[in-house]
Write a protein that holds these residues in place. Structure first.
Motif, PDB file in Angstrom:
ATOM      1  N   GLU A 109      33.913  10.708   2.838  1.00  0.00           N
ATOM      2  CA  GLU A 109      34.871  10.184   3.819  1.00  0.00           C
ATOM      3  C   GLU A 109      34.193   9.078   4.632  1.00  0.00           C
ATOM      4  N   TRP A 110      34.816   7.890   4.649  1.00  0.00           N
ATOM      5  CA  TRP A 110      34.325   6.778   5.452  1.00  0.00           C
ATOM      6  C   TRP A 110      35.334   6.505   6.566  1.00  0.00           C
ATOM      7  N   LYS A 111      34.827   6.244   7.760  1.00  0.00           N
ATOM      8  CA  LYS A 111      35.697   6.009   8.918  1.00  0.00           C
ATOM      9  C   LYS A 111      35.452   4.618   9.497  1.00  0.00           C
ATOM     10  N   SER A 112      36.500   4.052  10.054  1.00  0.00           N
ATOM     11  CA  SER A 112      36.459   2.737  10.706  1.00  0.00           C
ATOM     12  C   SER A 112      35.799   1.699   9.797  1.00  0.00           C
ATOM     13  N   VAL A 113      36.451   1.445   8.678  1.00  0.00           N
ATOM     14  CA  VAL A 113      35.870   0.608   7.630  1.00  0.00           C
ATOM     15  C   VAL A 113      36.402  -0.817   7.736  1.00  0.00           C
ATOM     16  N   SER A 114      35.451  -1.774   7.812  1.00  0.00           N
ATOM     17  CA  SER A 114      35.783  -3.182   7.647  1.00  0.00           C
ATOM     18  C   SER A 114      35.316  -3.633   6.266  1.00  0.00           C
ATOM     19  N   THR A 146      43.996   5.448   5.259  1.00  0.00           N
ATOM     20  CA  THR A 146      44.869   5.391   6.441  1.00  0.00           C
ATOM     21  C   THR A 146      44.392   4.256   7.352  1.00  0.00           C
ATOM     22  N   ALA A 147      45.345   3.589   8.012  1.00  0.00           N
ATOM     23  CA  ALA A 147      45.028   2.488   8.937  1.00  0.00           C
ATOM     24  C   ALA A 147      46.272   2.210   9.769  1.00  0.00           C
ATOM     25  N   ASN A 148      46.144   1.257  10.690  1.00  0.00           N
ATOM     26  CA  ASN A 148      47.329   0.815  11.417  1.00  0.00           C
ATOM     27  C   ASN A 148      48.298   0.167  10.445  1.00  0.00           C
ATOM     28  N   ALA A 149      49.558   0.218  10.763  1.00  0.00           N
ATOM     29  CA  ALA A 149      50.576  -0.299   9.853  1.00  0.00           C
ATOM     30  C   ALA A 149      50.314  -1.748   9.506  1.00  0.00           C
ATOM     31  N   GLY A 150      50.406  -2.034   8.199  1.00  0.00           N
ATOM     32  CA  GLY A 150      50.277  -3.407   7.744  1.00  0.00           C
ATOM     33  C   GLY A 150      48.887  -3.813   7.317  1.00  0.00           C
ATOM     34  N   ALA A 151      47.889  -2.958   7.468  1.00  0.00           N
ATOM     35  CA  ALA A 151      46.519  -3.312   7.060  1.00  0.00           C
ATOM     36  C   ALA A 151      46.412  -3.231   5.542  1.00  0.00           C
ATOM     37  N   GLU A 152      45.903  -4.313   4.956  1.00  0.00           N
ATOM     38  CA  GLU A 152      45.722  -4.337   3.501  1.00  0.00           C
ATOM     39  C   GLU A 152      44.253  -4.076   3.164  1.00  0.00           C
ATOM     40  N   TYR A 153      44.025  -3.558   1.973  1.00  0.00           N
ATOM     41  CA  TYR A 153      42.659  -3.179   1.578  1.00  0.00           C
ATOM     42  C   TYR A 153      42.465  -3.421   0.091  1.00  0.00           C
ATOM     43  N   THR A 154      41.191  -3.436  -0.302  1.00  0.00           N
ATOM     44  CA  THR A 154      40.805  -3.507  -1.712  1.00  0.00           C
ATOM     45  C   THR A 154      39.650  -2.527  -1.939  1.00  0.00           C
ATOM     46  N   ASP A 166      36.627  -2.750 -12.191  1.00  0.00           N
ATOM     47  CA  ASP A 166      38.035  -2.452 -11.943  1.00  0.00           C
ATOM     48  C   ASP A 166      38.244  -2.406 -10.441  1.00  0.00           C
ATOM     49  N   SER A 167      39.479  -2.591 -10.008  1.00  0.00           N
ATOM     50  CA  SER A 167      39.762  -2.588  -8.575  1.00  0.00           C
ATOM     51  C   SER A 167      41.204  -2.183  -8.343  1.00  0.00           C
ATOM     52  N   VAL A 168      41.494  -1.837  -7.092  1.00  0.00           N
ATOM     53  CA  VAL A 168      42.840  -1.489  -6.688  1.00  0.00           C
ATOM     54  C   VAL A 168      43.053  -2.020  -5.271  1.00  0.00           C
ATOM     55  N   SER A 169      44.235  -2.575  -5.010  1.00  0.00           N
ATOM     56  CA  SER A 169      44.574  -3.106  -3.687  1.00  0.00           C
ATOM     57  C   SER A 169      45.862  -2.464  -3.220  1.00  0.00           C
ATOM     58  N   GLY A 170      46.038  -2.442  -1.911  1.00  0.00           N
ATOM     59  CA  GLY A 170      47.244  -1.853  -1.378  1.00  0.00           C
ATOM     60  C   GLY A 170      47.363  -2.094   0.109  1.00  0.00           C
ATOM     61  N   GLU A 171      48.414  -1.548   0.655  1.00  0.00           N
ATOM     62  CA  GLU A 171      48.663  -1.669   2.089  1.00  0.00           C
ATOM     63  C   GLU A 171      48.654  -0.275   2.695  1.00  0.00           C
ATOM     64  N   ALA A 172      47.823  -0.089   3.729  1.00  0.00           N
ATOM     65  CA  ALA A 172      47.654   1.222   4.343  1.00  0.00           C
ATOM     66  C   ALA A 172      48.585   1.369   5.527  1.00  0.00           C
ATOM     67  N   SER A 198      38.690  -4.157   4.205  1.00  0.00           N
ATOM     68  CA  SER A 198      40.006  -4.530   4.710  1.00  0.00           C
ATOM     69  C   SER A 198      40.185  -6.028   4.512  1.00  0.00           C
ATOM     70  N   THR A 199      41.314  -6.415   3.936  1.00  0.00           N
ATOM     71  CA  THR A 199      41.582  -7.833   3.706  1.00  0.00           C
ATOM     72  C   THR A 199      42.467  -8.435   4.799  1.00  0.00           C
ATOM     73  N   THR A 200      42.817  -7.631   5.781  1.00  0.00           N
ATOM     74  CA  THR A 200      43.606  -8.130   6.919  1.00  0.00           C
ATOM     75  C   THR A 200      42.651  -8.456   8.062  1.00  0.00           C
ATOM     76  N   GLU A 201      42.678  -9.699   8.493  1.00  0.00           N
ATOM     77  CA  GLU A 201      41.753 -10.164   9.523  1.00  0.00           C
ATOM     78  C   GLU A 201      41.893  -9.321  10.797  1.00  0.00           C
ATOM     79  N   GLY A 202      40.739  -8.825  11.255  1.00  0.00           N
ATOM     80  CA  GLY A 202      40.693  -8.079  12.514  1.00  0.00           C
ATOM     81  C   GLY A 202      41.160  -6.639  12.426  1.00  0.00           C
ATOM     82  N   GLU A 203      41.570  -6.173  11.256  1.00  0.00           N
ATOM     83  CA  GLU A 203      42.024  -4.792  11.109  1.00  0.00           C
ATOM     84  C   GLU A 203      40.968  -3.957  10.370  1.00  0.00           C
ATOM     85  N   ARG A 204      40.771  -2.749  10.839  1.00  0.00           N
ATOM     86  CA  ARG A 204      39.859  -1.813  10.170  1.00  0.00           C
ATOM     87  C   ARG A 204      40.662  -0.673   9.537  1.00  0.00           C
TER      88      ARG A 204
END
Length: 526
Positions: A109-114, A146-154, A166-172, A198-204
């Motif tokens: 489990e990783w927390k507060s991930v940038s 899990t993240a604030n609404a709208g945060a995207e990740y890879t 391989d990779s997977v992207s999505g919106e948390a 996180s691929t959303t600027e300023g979001e963790r």
């Protein structure tokens, strides 16, 4: 009107041929066949029958007849030479195919991930070992983010060179978002990178949970250990896994089939006769009382047929029926003695028949025969009670011996093998040197084999002596031996036949790195 004729039904319980010996011979025939079969499997796997290619004769014979490649072409010739079969040959035989081991990296489990990641290793069989055959090792990654609404990740898996495997992207969102990666294969290599960012600027990313599973192959046939000893398929029994078809088990089963089935059946026959003998004195005593009361012997037996004599009830009923058919009393009791067949009954019946023929006072003869039979049964019971303590000592000594042997196998031998495995100053011989003495490396399976053979032979000897002391019959002894062999089989399979002792290589893990993650060049975002 003519009167309807009534049917007269007569039930004749005629004496039947005794099938006891027929059943015994049938059991002996089947048990000997099973014993010879298990003996052949043990002998062809035990190493006593050496082969030129170093493989057990069992696998050479079986695979030589059945091995085929993916196109159905015969591959059995690879098991009939003096060259050890290669990976392709093993894969062509159903009992030698390499089966995958499941290795897992979980509870992460990783927390507060940038941007975060870890390195991990993927073990596997070397392509040189397989002769160039590529072994596919599938990988599964299950994750939740899990993240604030709208945060995207890879989430990606990369090799040392920076290649994205391989990779997977999505919106948390605030609820767990499920994600995953499934790869058909991941080649064995070190320092793969698992990266999450996180691929959303300023979001963790608030929390990332994941689990990675890889099917790992080591090139060793699934039914063999790493020194080509037959272990057979693995059986999962709850938290415990056993190898019920390991070649050592067939050594114990060989003696079990030879000794136990027939002896068990014969002991049941003897116990049934003993139950008849236990009630026989009571029958003679009651018969004497009826005779003294003035009843004829025929009437007395027919009256006693309604009484309770346990195992003797059927025989008394049969004598009563025979007397009602008009058969002579002397013939009836002679047939009774032949059916029971024990010396005690035959001696008493012979005495009664002679008294009946000579016209003596049968009541006194019956009382004498009853007292004689009762005294003999009492002496037999006294013998069993007196010998019972010695039988308990034999079983206790066997359990002590078994406990010591298992302790040596499970604790002492692995400790010695482990202390020598690091090498030392023993030179090419392997092992350790203490002063002028060199302790060579030992093979735990060799000592385990010797120990198991010793325990099995101890079971045969101790059990036979216990039975002979108890009843004087070998069948009783072989029954004890069979039970001791079963105890040894259970104890060794659940305690001693462990992976490290029977030569199964430990399954390596994915070895995830700890501490600060240092990404390779071309890391995402660099």
């Amino acid at each position: 009107m003519a009167r309807k004729k009534e049917k007269v039904i007569v039930k004749l319980d005629l004496p039947k041929d005794d099938s006891t010996l027929t059943k015994l011979y049938a059991i002996l025939f089947v048990s000997i066949l099973l014993g010879l079969g298990t003996a052949a499997i043990w002998a062809t796997n035990s190493g006593f029958m050496a082969t030129t290619n170093g493989e057990p004769m069992f696998t050479n014979l079986y695979c030589g007849l059945t091995a085929k490649d993916s196109q159905g072409n015969p591959m059995g010739q690879h098991f009939n030479t003096n060259v050890k079969p290669d990976y392709a040959a093993n894969q062509s035989c159903s009992i030698l195919q390499d089966a995958p081991n499941r290795i897992v990296w979980e509870d992460e489990e990783w927390k507060s991930v940038s941007k975060q990641g870890k390195n991990f290793d993927v073990p596997g069989v070397d392509s040189e070992q397989t002769g160039g055959i590529v072994v596919l090792q599938p990988l599964w990654l299950n994750c939740s983010v899990t993240a604030n609404a709208g945060a995207e990740y890879t989430i990606a898996i990369r090799s040392q060179s920076g290649e994205i495997m391989d990779s997977v992207s999505g919106e948390a969102g605030e609820a767990d978002g499920k994600c995953g990666i499934q790869m058909n294969t991941i080649p064995p290599d070190e320092r793969y990178e698992l990266v999450v960012f996180s691929t959303t600027e300023g979001e963790r990313l608030t929390r990332v949970n994941f689990e990675i599973t890889v099917h790992y192959y080591d090139g060793v046939p699934s039914n063999m250990n790493n020194k080509s000893f037959w272990l057979g398929p693995e059986l999962e029994l709850g938290p415990k896994s056993v190898r019920p078809f390991i070649f050592l088990n067939f050594f114990g089963l060989m003696f079990f089939f030879f000794l136990y089935p027939a002896s068990y059946y014969w002991e049941r026959v003897e116990n049934a006769k003993n139950e008849v003998e236990e009630k026989f004195p009571d029958f003679l005593r009651d018969l004497a009382e009826y005779w003294k009361g003035g009843l004829a012997m025929t009437v007395a037996i027919q009256t006693l047929a309604t009484s309770e004599y346990g195992a003797l009830n059927g025989e008394i009923k049969k004598m009563s029926d025979q007397l009602s058919w008009g058969i002579k009393f002397s013939d009836v009791i002679k047939q009774f003695a032949d059916r029971v067949g024990t010396p005690l009954v035959q001696r008493a019946i012979a005495l009664i028949a002679e008294a009946d023929r000579a016209g003596g006072k049968i009541s006194d003869i019956l009382v004498t025969a009853a007292n004689d039979s009762r005294e003999l049964k009492f002496l037999e019971g006294e013998r069993r009670r007196a010998i019972g303590s010695y039988i308990a000592v034999i079983w206790t000594s066997y359990f002590v011996f078994l406990g010591v042997i298992v302790t040596l196998a499970v604790v002492f031998i692995p400790a010695i093998a482990g202390s020598n495995s690091s090498g030392g100053d023993g030179g090419d011989s392997g092992g350790q040197t203490i002063g002028n003495m060199t302790i060579r490396n030992i093979d735990p399976l060799f000592f385990l084999t010797v120990f198991y053979y010793g325990v099995t032979m101890q079971a045969v000897g101790n059990g036979t002596m216990a039975g002979l002391m108890s009843t004087g019959r070998f069948s009783t002894g072989f029954k004890h031996s069979g039970m001791m062999i079963v105890v040894a089989l259970v104890v060794f399979n659940f305690l001693a036949f462990t992976p490290n002792l029977i030569g199964i290589t430990d399954v390596p893990g994915l070895n995830p790195s700890s501490g600060t993650f240092v990404p390779s060049p071309l890391f995402f975002g660099d």
